[in-house]
Design a protein around this motif. Sequence first.
Motif, PDB file in Angstrom:
ATOM      1  N   ARG A   1       0.831  -1.217   0.000  1.00 30.58           N
ATOM      2  CA  ARG A   1       0.000   0.000   0.000  1.00 30.58           C
ATOM      3  C   ARG A   1       0.860   1.260   0.000  1.00 30.58           C
ATOM      4  O   ARG A   1       0.445   2.294  -0.559  1.00 30.58           O
ATOM      5  CB  ARG A   1      -0.939  -0.005   1.213  1.00 30.58           C
ATOM      6  CG  ARG A   1      -2.083  -1.003   1.103  1.00 30.58           C
ATOM      7  CD  ARG A   1      -3.121  -0.774   2.191  1.00 30.58           C
ATOM      8  NE  ARG A   1      -2.592  -1.035   3.531  1.00 30.58           N
ATOM      9  CZ  ARG A   1      -2.585  -2.218   4.114  1.00 30.58           C
ATOM     10  NH1 ARG A   1      -3.075  -3.283   3.470  1.00 30.58           N
ATOM     11  NH2 ARG A   1      -2.104  -2.364   5.347  1.00 30.58           N
ATOM     12  N   ALA A   2       2.025   1.179   0.589  1.00 25.52           N
ATOM     13  CA  ALA A   2       2.916   2.345   0.649  1.00 25.52           C
ATOM     14  C   ALA A   2       3.807   2.450  -0.583  1.00 25.52           C
ATOM     15  O   ALA A   2       4.572   3.413  -0.693  1.00 25.52           O
ATOM     16  CB  ALA A   2       3.773   2.278   1.903  1.00 25.52           C
ATOM     17  N   GLY A   3       3.724   1.476  -1.482  1.00 26.82           N
ATOM     18  CA  GLY A   3       4.527   1.535  -2.695  1.00 26.82           C
ATOM     19  C   GLY A   3       5.959   1.077  -2.531  1.00 26.82           C
ATOM     20  O   GLY A   3       6.841   1.472  -3.322  1.00 26.82           O
ATOM     21  N   VAL A   4       6.233   0.246  -1.519  1.00 27.46           N
ATOM     22  CA  VAL A   4       7.589  -0.271  -1.348  1.00 27.46           C
ATOM     23  C   VAL A   4       7.965  -1.112  -2.567  1.00 27.46           C
ATOM     24  O   VAL A   4       7.208  -1.985  -2.992  1.00 27.46           O
ATOM     25  CB  VAL A   4       7.701  -1.107  -0.058  1.00 27.46           C
ATOM     26  CG1 VAL A   4       9.059  -1.800   0.032  1.00 27.46           C
ATOM     27  CG2 VAL A   4       7.469  -0.226   1.165  1.00 27.46           C
ATOM     28  N   LYS A   5       9.135  -0.841  -3.110  1.00 25.35           N
ATOM     29  CA  LYS A   5       9.590  -1.522  -4.316  1.00 25.35           C
ATOM     30  C   LYS A   5      10.303  -2.836  -4.008  1.00 25.35           C
ATOM     31  O   LYS A   5      10.137  -3.831  -4.724  1.00 25.35           O
ATOM     32  CB  LYS A   5      10.541  -0.608  -5.088  1.00 25.35           C
ATOM     33  CG  LYS A   5      10.929  -1.102  -6.463  1.00 25.35           C
ATOM     34  CD  LYS A   5       9.835  -0.833  -7.468  1.00 25.35           C
ATOM     35  CE  LYS A   5      10.296  -1.082  -8.885  1.00 25.35           C
ATOM     36  NZ  LYS A   5       9.227  -0.785  -9.871  1.00 25.35           N
ATOM     37  N   ALA A   6      11.116  -2.833  -2.949  1.00 27.98           N
ATOM     38  CA  ALA A   6      11.900  -4.023  -2.636  1.00 27.98           C
ATOM     39  C   ALA A   6      12.230  -4.059  -1.151  1.00 27.98           C
ATOM     40  O   ALA A   6      12.386  -3.013  -0.510  1.00 27.98           O
ATOM     41  CB  ALA A   6      13.189  -4.056  -3.460  1.00 27.98           C
ATOM     42  N   VAL A   7      12.341  -5.274  -0.634  1.00 25.42           N
ATOM     43  CA  VAL A   7      12.793  -5.522   0.727  1.00 25.42           C
ATOM     44  C   VAL A   7      14.084  -6.327   0.624  1.00 25.42           C
ATOM     45  O   VAL A   7      14.102  -7.413   0.035  1.00 25.42           O
ATOM     46  CB  VAL A   7      11.753  -6.304   1.552  1.00 25.42           C
ATOM     47  CG1 VAL A   7      12.290  -6.594   2.952  1.00 25.42           C
ATOM     48  CG2 VAL A   7      10.435  -5.541   1.621  1.00 25.42           C
ATOM     49  N   PHE A   8      15.170  -5.808   1.189  1.00 23.01           N
ATOM     50  CA  PHE A   8      16.472  -6.464   1.138  1.00 23.01           C
ATOM     51  C   PHE A   8      16.794  -7.062   2.503  1.00 23.01           C
ATOM     52  O   PHE A   8      16.649  -6.400   3.529  1.00 23.01           O
ATOM     53  CB  PHE A   8      17.566  -5.465   0.751  1.00 23.01           C
ATOM     54  CG  PHE A   8      17.468  -4.964  -0.663  1.00 23.01           C
ATOM     55  CD1 PHE A   8      18.114  -5.617  -1.698  1.00 23.01           C
ATOM     56  CD2 PHE A   8      16.719  -3.834  -0.955  1.00 23.01           C
ATOM     57  CE1 PHE A   8      18.025  -5.155  -3.007  1.00 23.01           C
ATOM     58  CE2 PHE A   8      16.626  -3.353  -2.256  1.00 23.01           C
ATOM     59  CZ  PHE A   8      17.273  -4.022  -3.290  1.00 23.01           C
ATOM     60  N   SER A   9      17.243  -8.312   2.512  1.00 23.63           N
ATOM     61  CA  SER A   9      17.516  -8.993   3.776  1.00 23.63           C
ATOM     62  C   SER A   9      18.696  -9.938   3.627  1.00 23.63           C
ATOM     63  O   SER A   9      19.267 -10.112   2.540  1.00 23.63           O
ATOM     64  CB  SER A   9      16.282  -9.770   4.226  1.00 23.63           C
ATOM     65  OG  SER A   9      16.055 -10.855   3.337  1.00 23.63           O
ATOM     66  N   GLY A  10      19.055 -10.584   4.732  1.00 22.66           N
ATOM     67  CA  GLY A  10      20.102 -11.604   4.752  1.00 22.66           C
ATOM     68  C   GLY A  10      19.597 -12.802   5.534  1.00 22.66           C
ATOM     69  O   GLY A  10      18.565 -13.366   5.229  1.00 22.66           O
ATOM     70  N   HIS A  11      20.340 -13.215   6.590  1.00 24.68           N
ATOM     71  CA  HIS A  11      19.903 -14.216   7.559  1.00 24.68           C
ATOM     72  C   HIS A  11      19.974 -15.650   7.046  1.00 24.68           C
ATOM     73  O   HIS A  11      20.320 -16.555   7.794  1.00 24.68           O
ATOM     74  CB  HIS A  11      18.479 -13.892   8.023  1.00 24.68           C
ATOM     75  CG  HIS A  11      17.979 -14.694   9.186  1.00 24.68           C
ATOM     76  ND1 HIS A  11      18.697 -14.862  10.342  1.00 24.68           N
ATOM     77  CD2 HIS A  11      16.804 -15.373   9.380  1.00 24.68           C
ATOM     78  CE1 HIS A  11      18.004 -15.601  11.196  1.00 24.68           C
ATOM     79  NE2 HIS A  11      16.861 -15.931  10.637  1.00 24.68           N
TER      80      HIS A  11
END
Length: 351
Positions: free
Chosen positions: A275-285
């Motif tokens: 809904r907020a228009g986030v393009k990408a989520v970057f992570s590791g783990h």
Amino acid sequence: MSPCYSTCLRKTDRWKTEAKTCTNSLSSVLAHVCKRNCAESVVLTSRHTQPYGSVQTCYNEQKEWRGPFCFIQAADPQLGLMKTWREGDCDGGGDEWTDEVQLTQQAVEAVNKLSPRPKFMVLCGDLVHAMPSTQYREGQERDLKVALRGTDPSIPLVFVSGNHDLGNTPTPETVAQFCNAWGDDYFSFWVGGVLCLVLNSQLFFDASACPDLRDAQEAWLEGQLQRASQGPGVTPKHVLVFQHIPLYLKTPDEEDDYFNLQTATRQSLLGRFKRAGVKAVFSGHYHRNAGGLHNGLDMVVSSAIGCQLGEDTHGVRVVVVTADQVIHRYHSLEQLSGRGMDEDLRKLLQA
């Protein structure tokens, strides 16, 4: 100790910002990171201050789109894990971390040689393997800071908290320890017209020992997402999220696992991010490359600088941001050191 002077933005209780000139106590390890031209740096909206001055705060026009740029996403240097993994004692703190120090130095040297120069490098959690207040913690943190000292001053460093940095069940004390050592556990910054949100994913995973901290991040995050999608002022070209634990590894409907967020939390965050228009989520783990694109949101799971748990090689991810796209590709440290980023990515930066 060397003083590092920077202008920082501090959040007030009413979610407004007030300019504040602060003095950040900074060891010689990363003091040089702050000593650069403000016109080339990243705008940080920190809740408090970044004691390492790793993301310099300057009043410039970084909220405006300036054309394509790149940054580096890395994860899990996790000093101390490689030996414990080989010996089958991953619950131990790890009494040897020479390999991880050398790999981190190799990553820094490779990133320094890139042209065009990355706008920043973000380390997505598990900076060290030893849990808070355990035997080898202080030494691992010290040696990681020394390894990062070689980072070119024009490349700001962004630190994300992981489960080994905070503990699997964080407490107010372990969060405070991280903040004192590396900076805020969640904050936002702008670079080249792009809004970046750094989150403490351990508060999503298990906040049973610090519910007030979880609630504070939730309120802050909701305010950030609302402003990104419908708030007054400049609309970001893209919104990017950085956190340690992935929302999911392959698909949004996968079963709960140690390496992903629980289903209810995952689905809630996915809805809010979209809904907020986030393009990408970057992570590791995960210590392996994974992720996927679903309904326009890219879940990017990058393997480690340090210990590999799958078939990937030690590496980092080169991310190119254009007006329309966020393109990323994992590069081995050997490749990045020898040939730099892939030619097709470099050409996008020349457009």
